[in-house]
Design an enzyme around this catalytic site. Structure first.
Site, PDB file in Angstrom:
ATOM      1  N   CYS A  15     -16.691  -5.820 -11.840  1.00  0.00           N
ATOM      2  CA  CYS A  15     -15.271  -5.613 -12.068  1.00  0.00           C
ATOM      3  C   CYS A  15     -14.578  -6.956 -12.239  1.00  0.00           C
ATOM      4  CB  CYS A  15     -14.696  -4.878 -10.864  1.00  0.00           C
ATOM      5  SG  CYS A  15     -12.930  -4.829 -10.776  1.00  0.00           S
ATOM      6  N   PRO A  16     -13.660  -7.150 -13.154  1.00  0.00           N
ATOM      7  CA  PRO A  16     -13.077  -6.152 -14.058  1.00  0.00           C
ATOM      8  C   PRO A  16     -13.737  -6.109 -15.445  1.00  0.00           C
ATOM      9  CG  PRO A  16     -11.789  -8.141 -14.191  1.00  0.00           C
ATOM     10  CD  PRO A  16     -12.970  -8.443 -13.292  1.00  0.00           C
TER      11      PRO A  16
END
Lengths: 158, 76
Positions: free
Chosen positions: B14-15
């Site tokens: 992430c992201p």
């Protein structure tokens, strides 16, 4: 209209800057509009590795000697161990195929994140426009931040 | 499940998977399905949230051996 996110980066720590940029990039991916304000120690994140402008005054000279700035030079907020912790964190990130902070800064800018630097702290610390990386689009103050923050539901202070 | 395009996000945290999904989905036509392969546990919560915010349709997740295949239909 796109949801708005503002982030104040007050800290000049690697880990906190990583959190800020992860959120910024994630927010753009969610089709939100993001503005990051850099103030106080947070200016270190958007400073060039080398100071370009002349620093006036002995105290500012000392401050800039002790606080050189530049994304690659940021310490960790915990377990920095004179820079060893920061190097180890970067190694772990690289091994985990995570982008470096420098890469995230450039990625965020290309995705449309707006970078604003606080003129008050720049003046106090003796940092000029030319000491900041070119990704910084605007120089402004509290009114600009509050104006933008009042349009957003997500306003963070890191 | 059949998809019109596949996005490999293996090894990414992430992201990055949602950032790449946003880019990739622009290559699809409305109504087409994108398959995202990820081994980041967070994707299971993040992709439905991403779809909800961006107005795309979250179809399903197929999970096997720590690998998630997420299917998203482009709606806008």
């Amino acid at each position: 209209m796109a949801e708005k996110v503002t982030i104040i980066v007050f800290s000049g720590n690697l880990d906190k800057a990583l959190a800020a940029f992860s959120l910024a990039i994630g927010a753009v991916a969610m089709e939100m509009k993001v503005t990051i304000f850099f103030t106080f120690w947070g200016l270190s994140v958007i400073r060039k590795d080398k100071k370009v402008s002349r620093t006036r005054g002995i105290m500012r000279k000392m401050l800039n000697l002790l606080n050189r700035g530049g994304a690659r030079r940021l310490p960790l907020s915990r377990l920095n161990m004179g820079g060893l912790g920061s190097s180890m964190m970067k190694k772990l990130m690289e091994d985990s195929k995570m982008p470096s902070l420098e890469e995230m800064i450039s990625m965020a800018q290309k995705m449309g994140v707006e970078f604003v630097a606080c003129t008050t702290t720049m003046g106090m610390m003796g940092i000029s426009r030319e000491d900041l990386i070119p990704e910084v689009g605007r120089l402004a103050g509290v009114a600009t931040y509050l104006g933008e923050a009042s349009e957003g539901k997500i306003n963070l202070f890191i | 499940m059949k998809a019109d395009a596949t996005l490999d996000c293996l090894g990414l945290y992430c992201p990055m998977p949602i950032a790449k999904t946003r880019e990739k989905i622009k290559d699809l036509r409305i109504g087409e399905v994108l398959e995202i392969i990820s081994d980041d546990e967070g994707i299971k919560e993040d992709m439905p949230a991403w779809c909800k915010n961006t107005g795309n349709e979250f179809l399903r997740i197929e999970e096997r051996e720590g690998e998630c295949r997420v299917y998203v239909k482009r709606l806008k």
